[in-house]
Write an enzyme that holds these catalytic residues in place. Structure first.
Site, mmCIF file in Angstrom:
data_model
loop_
_atom_site.group_PDB
_atom_site.id
_atom_site.type_symbol
_atom_site.label_atom_id
_atom_site.label_comp_id
_atom_site.label_asym_id
_atom_site.label_seq_id
_atom_site.Cartn_x
_atom_site.Cartn_y
_atom_site.Cartn_z
ATOM 1 C CG ASP A 92 -2.078 0.905 1.150
ATOM 2 O OD1 ASP A 92 -2.294 1.468 0.060
ATOM 3 O OD2 ASP A 92 -2.784 1.077 2.153
ATOM 4 C CD GLU B 290 -8.914 6.120 -4.706
ATOM 5 O OE1 GLU B 290 -9.821 6.567 -4.011
ATOM 6 O OE2 GLU B 290 -7.978 5.441 -4.238
ATOM 7 C CE LYS C 70 -7.641 2.024 -3.995
ATOM 8 N NZ LYS C 70 -6.552 2.391 -3.071
ATOM 9 C CB THR D 136 -11.189 2.031 -2.485
ATOM 10 O OG1 THR D 136 -10.425 2.318 -1.305
ATOM 11 C CG2 THR D 136 -11.611 3.337 -3.133
ATOM 12 C CG PHE E 285 -10.775 1.180 4.279
ATOM 13 C CD1 PHE E 285 -10.809 0.613 3.026
ATOM 14 C CD2 PHE E 285 -10.214 2.439 4.402
ATOM 15 C CE1 PHE E 285 -10.301 1.268 1.910
ATOM 16 C CE2 PHE E 285 -9.709 3.115 3.298
ATOM 17 C CZ PHE E 285 -9.756 2.525 2.042
#
Length: 332
Positions: free
Chosen positions: A27, A106, A142, A167, A189
Site C-alpha cells: 500500500d 484511483e 479504484k 475502495t 477497510f
C-alpha cells in the site's frame, strides 16, 4: 540439503509465512518499499501519490506529467486534470516494472456520486496506460464504494473488461452490492473502522480477534466464500500487525511499508485464521440489495456512513492539493 518444514517455519519471518496463505500487496507509491518487500501487487491512492510526488526522487515523473498536460493544451483546468491523470499512470507504470501483478489506480474521489463520470475517467486512465504499452489486465481501477461507484464498476467490468477495485468499503451492504455487481476486487477497510469505534465508544483497545475492522472483513470473506462469489476480498487500512495476523488466509491484504517492515522482523508461528472450509460452514444467509435496500442498510450503519463520507472528503482534499502542486508547474 532440504530444510524440514518445521525448521523453515522457525527461520521464516511472519511476512514470509503470510505470503504462503495470503497475497500480499504493498500500500504505497514509494518504489523503494516495493523493491524491498517484493509484493505481488501494489495499490495507490491520491494521498499516497501526493506524498510520493513531493519527494525529490520522483520530481522527474512530476515534470513529465506537467509536460504532458501542457502538450495537450486546453484551459488551465484541463491541463492540470490531464497532468494529474498522467502522473497517476506514470507512477503506476513505474510500479509495474517492480511487481509481477497488478497496480490499483484511483478515479478522482470528487466523482464518487457520478456514475458516468467515473466510467469516463476510468476509461481515460486505461487509455493512458495503453499509450504507455500496458494492458488493462495489469490494472485495477479504484472506485469509491458508493451506489454510483458500484454501478460504474458493474458497467466497466461487464462492458469494457476493465477490472475494478472498490475502495472506501465499510459496511456489509457495500460488500454485498459489490459482489452482486461482479467486480474483480473489494478493499474493505480495517483500521478506519477501528478508529471510529475507539473515537465513539467506551472501549479504547481491542484484541485482534475482537477488533471491529477484523470482524467486518471476516464476515465479508465468509459471506463471499459461502455463496461462491468470485470477487477478491483485500483487507486494507491496517493500524497494527495484530489486525493483519488475525486476517491471515484472507484472499489479499494490502499493507503499508511500516507494517511490512514490522512483519518482516517478527519470527513467530503464523496460523491461518480464515478459510473457505470454515466460511462454507458459517450461518450467514444470502441477501439481495437493490438501490433502495442498499441505501437503507448502509444508512443503518452509522460508522460506515461517516467513514465513507469522511474518506471521500479526504481523498478529494488530497487530489486538490496534488492539482495545486501541479498548477504551479503548469503555469510556470
Amino acid at each position: 540439503m532440504s530444510v524440514s518444514p518445521v525448521k523453515r517455519q522457525k527461520m521464516e519471518s511472519v511476512l514470509d509465512q503470510l505470503k504462503h496463505h495470503t497475497t500480499v500487496v504493498a500500500d504505497t507509491g514509494d518504489f523503494n518499499a516495493i523493491d524491498e518487500y517484493k509484493p505481488l501487487d501494489a495499490t495507490t491512492n491520491p494521498s499516497l501519490i501526493l506524498a510520493a510526488a513531493q519527494m525529490p526522487a520522483y520530481q522527474e515523473l512530476v515534470d513529465d506529467a506537467v509536460a504532458y498536460g501542457k502538450k495537450l493544451g486546453g484551459s488551465e483546468e484541463e491541463q492540470i486534470k490531464n497532468a494529474s491523470d498522467k502522473l497517476f499512470v506514470l507512477f503506476g507504470a513505474e510500479i509495474l516494472k517492480r511487481i509481477p501483478g497488478r497496480v490499483s489506480t484511483e478515479v478522482d474521489a470528487r466523482l464518487s456520486f457520478d456514475k458516468e463520470g467515473m466510467i469516463q475517467r476510468a476509461r481515460r486512465l486505461i487509455d493512458l496506460y495503453k499509450e504507455a504499452g500496458i494492458g488493462k489486465d495489469r490494472i485495477l481501477i479504484k472506485l469509491s464504494s458508493t451506489w454510483e461507484g458500484i454501478q460504474a464498476g458493474k458497467v466497466l467490468e461487464a462492458e469494457y473488461g476493465i477490472h475494478c477495485n472498490m475502495t472506501l468499503l465499510f459496511s456489509f451492504a457495500q460488500a454485498v452490492a459489490c459482489a452482486e455487481a461482479g467486480v474483480t476486487l473489494i478493499s474493505p477497510f480495517v483500521g478506519r473502522i477501528l478508529d471510529w469505534y475507539v473515537a465513539n465508544g467506551d472501549k479504547k483497545t481491542y484484541e485482534p480477534s475482537e477488533d471491529p475492522g477484523v470482524k467486518s472483513v471476516t464476515k465479508i470473506y465468509n459471506y463471499y466464500k459461502k455463496f461462491g462469489y468470485k470477487t477478491i476480498v483485500m483487507g486494507a487500512s491496517f493500524r497494527n500487525t495484530g489486525e493483519i495476523k488475525a486476517l491471515t488466509g484472507c484472499d489479499y491484504l494490502t499493507i503499508s511499508p511500516k507494517l511490512l517492515a514490522e512483519l518482516s522482523k517478527e519470527h513467530v508461528k503464523l496460523t491461518p485464521m480464515l478459510s473457505v472450509k470454515e466460511a462454507q460452514a458459517c450461518d450467514l444467509e444470502k441477501i439481495h440489495l437493490d438501490e433502495k435496500a442498499f441505501r437503507w442498510h448502509h444508512n443503518e450503519d452509522q460508522m460506515a456512513v461517516e467513514k465513507l463520507s469522511d474518506g471521500i472528503r479526504k481523498f478529494a482534499a488530497d487530489a486538490i492539493k496534488l492539482e495545486t502542486m501541479l498548477k504551479v508547474d503548469v503555469m510556470s
